[in-house]
Design a protein around this motif. Sequence first.
Motif, PDB file in Angstrom:
ATOM      1  N   GLU A  84       2.440   3.713 -12.879  1.00  0.00           N
ATOM      2  CA  GLU A  84       3.817   3.785 -12.391  1.00  0.00           C
ATOM      3  C   GLU A  84       3.877   3.854 -10.872  1.00  0.00           C
ATOM      4  OE1 GLU A  84       2.598   8.004 -13.678  1.00  0.00           O
ATOM      5  OE2 GLU A  84       2.358   5.920 -14.365  1.00  0.00           O
ATOM      6  N   MET A  85       2.889   4.527 -10.246  1.00  0.00           N
ATOM      7  CA  MET A  85       2.864   4.578  -8.792  1.00  0.00           C
ATOM      8  C   MET A  85       2.497   3.220  -8.211  1.00  0.00           C
ATOM      9  SD  MET A  85       3.899   7.210  -7.250  1.00  0.00           S
ATOM     10  CE  MET A  85       3.378   6.516  -5.691  1.00  0.00           C
ATOM     11  N   GLN A  86       1.662   2.469  -8.894  1.00  0.00           N
ATOM     12  CA  GLN A  86       1.268   1.148  -8.403  1.00  0.00           C
ATOM     13  C   GLN A  86       2.450   0.191  -8.342  1.00  0.00           C
ATOM     14  OE1 GLN A  86      -2.337  -0.579 -10.063  1.00  0.00           O
ATOM     15  NE2 GLN A  86      -3.105   1.453 -10.638  1.00  0.00           N
ATOM     16  N   GLN A 127      -5.834  13.858  -3.197  1.00  0.00           N
ATOM     17  CA  GLN A 127      -5.083  14.937  -3.837  1.00  0.00           C
ATOM     18  C   GLN A 127      -3.647  14.554  -4.180  1.00  0.00           C
ATOM     19  OE1 GLN A 127      -5.468  18.129  -0.992  1.00  0.00           O
ATOM     20  NE2 GLN A 127      -7.664  18.394  -1.371  1.00  0.00           N
ATOM     21  N   ASN A 128      -3.230  13.348  -3.769  1.00  0.00           N
ATOM     22  CA  ASN A 128      -1.831  12.960  -3.994  1.00  0.00           C
ATOM     23  C   ASN A 128      -1.716  11.559  -4.588  1.00  0.00           C
ATOM     24  OD1 ASN A 128      -0.065  15.215  -2.646  1.00  0.00           O
ATOM     25  ND2 ASN A 128      -1.775  14.859  -1.260  1.00  0.00           N
ATOM     26  N   ARG A 129      -2.619  11.248  -5.512  1.00  0.00           N
ATOM     27  CA  ARG A 129      -2.569   9.942  -6.177  1.00  0.00           C
ATOM     28  C   ARG A 129      -1.317   9.783  -7.036  1.00  0.00           C
ATOM     29  NH1 ARG A 129      -6.408   6.244  -4.227  1.00  0.00           N
ATOM     30  NH2 ARG A 129      -8.362   7.336  -3.849  1.00  0.00           N
ATOM     31  N   ASN A 130      -0.696  10.908  -7.420  1.00  0.00           N
ATOM     32  CA  ASN A 130       0.447  10.839  -8.329  1.00  0.00           C
ATOM     33  C   ASN A 130       1.796  10.897  -7.629  1.00  0.00           C
ATOM     34  OD1 ASN A 130       0.227  13.467  -7.473  1.00  0.00           O
ATOM     35  ND2 ASN A 130       0.721  14.368  -9.465  1.00  0.00           N
ATOM     36  N   ALA A 144      17.721   9.576  -7.211  1.00  0.00           N
ATOM     37  CA  ALA A 144      16.582   8.843  -6.660  1.00  0.00           C
ATOM     38  C   ALA A 144      15.966   8.007  -7.776  1.00  0.00           C
ATOM     39  CB  ALA A 144      15.556   9.813  -6.091  1.00  0.00           C
ATOM     40  N   GLU A 145      16.249   6.720  -7.775  1.00  0.00           N
ATOM     41  CA  GLU A 145      15.724   5.845  -8.817  1.00  0.00           C
ATOM     42  C   GLU A 145      14.217   5.703  -8.714  1.00  0.00           C
ATOM     43  OE1 GLU A 145      17.460   4.904 -11.263  1.00  0.00           O
ATOM     44  OE2 GLU A 145      19.377   5.593 -10.455  1.00  0.00           O
ATOM     45  N   SER A 146      13.723   5.662  -7.479  1.00  0.00           N
ATOM     46  CA  SER A 146      12.290   5.542  -7.239  1.00  0.00           C
ATOM     47  C   SER A 146      11.977   6.241  -5.925  1.00  0.00           C
ATOM     48  CB  SER A 146      11.889   4.065  -7.165  1.00  0.00           C
ATOM     49  OG  SER A 146      10.510   3.926  -6.885  1.00  0.00           O
TER      50      SER A 146
END
Length: 350
Positions: free
Chosen positions: A188-190, A155-158, A62-64
């Motif tokens: 990284e999530m953005q 609770q799941n920003r990451n 899974a690359e992303s």
Amino acid sequence: MKKILLFAACTALLSACGSKNKYVIEGNLAGLSGTVYLFDEEQNVVDSAAVDNGAFHFKGTAESPAMYMLSDAKDLPGTFYARFILEPGTIAISDGAENPMLKTATGTPANDACAAYTEASYKLITEYRDESTSEERRTAIEEEYENLARQAIEQNRNNLFGATMLASQSYELSGQETLDEIAKFPPEMQQNKVLADLRKQAEAKLRTDVGQPFTDVTAPDAEGNDISLKSVVGNPANKYVLLDFWASWCGPCMGEVPHLVKTYKEFHKKGFEIFGVSFDDDRGKWLGAIEENKMEWIHVSDLKSWDNQAREDYAVQGIPANFLIDSDGKIIARDLRGEELYAKIAELLK
């Protein structure tokens, strides 16, 4: 010797990076047989696995993190259909405890969070629909349901579940509010496609917030003649123009039609016009709805359903949607529903 050590170090680093992104999908679904297909976000088949007594197995890299799907048919949805977040780790797919029809994915942070949210929201919905539930309790459930969604995001920003939850709730937010929410996610999530796409929508929404100048829309009418919103707003006879996005197949849209007809009939001669942009793809149904419901205002459509420039320019995520524009070309209100539209126009043209 140094070269050998450097090569060994690089090899170990590459191996570590590779294993870090590895995923395994372990499925066990009662009564399942044949073949299970793995679909990517674009609903392309990317892998398949044989089923042995309800069990199946996938593995890969899974690359992303991304939303993927499983089904027992190449043509979705098949007899079973499961959406989950493909991310590094071991993902278990099983029948839902509360409702076997709801397949559950667990084993990784985003999927565990999604499963917990799904179970909690399912319980609230079930209680809400129970005939013995009081109206007072239903009102409380509505608030609990909204809080549940907000908590899931916080609770799941990451992880990707938090991002997908924000995307699903963003229709209630202004463009700036959405951008502010995106900024709370790690850098990284953005960069993930979900938030990158949401950012584009938010930036488009910024351009269509109340107080902003309207963006022109040009599309063909029933006779095939291109009509521009600019020409309608610029018509001296029109003091206010409602840009209305709708479709004949959209139940809520058709539910708004009586309010549109009532408002148009009473205030058109005083300077109120409607510029209707349809998301239909069937010419007959589009024109049939207009005639049957006596929708006597301006209508245009590319007849391409959601695939039209106007939808992108106005960041329309759901219909019905509307924008009220004054004679100076400024958006002064949006998403006026039911009697709100009549009251607003009556106030402006009293």
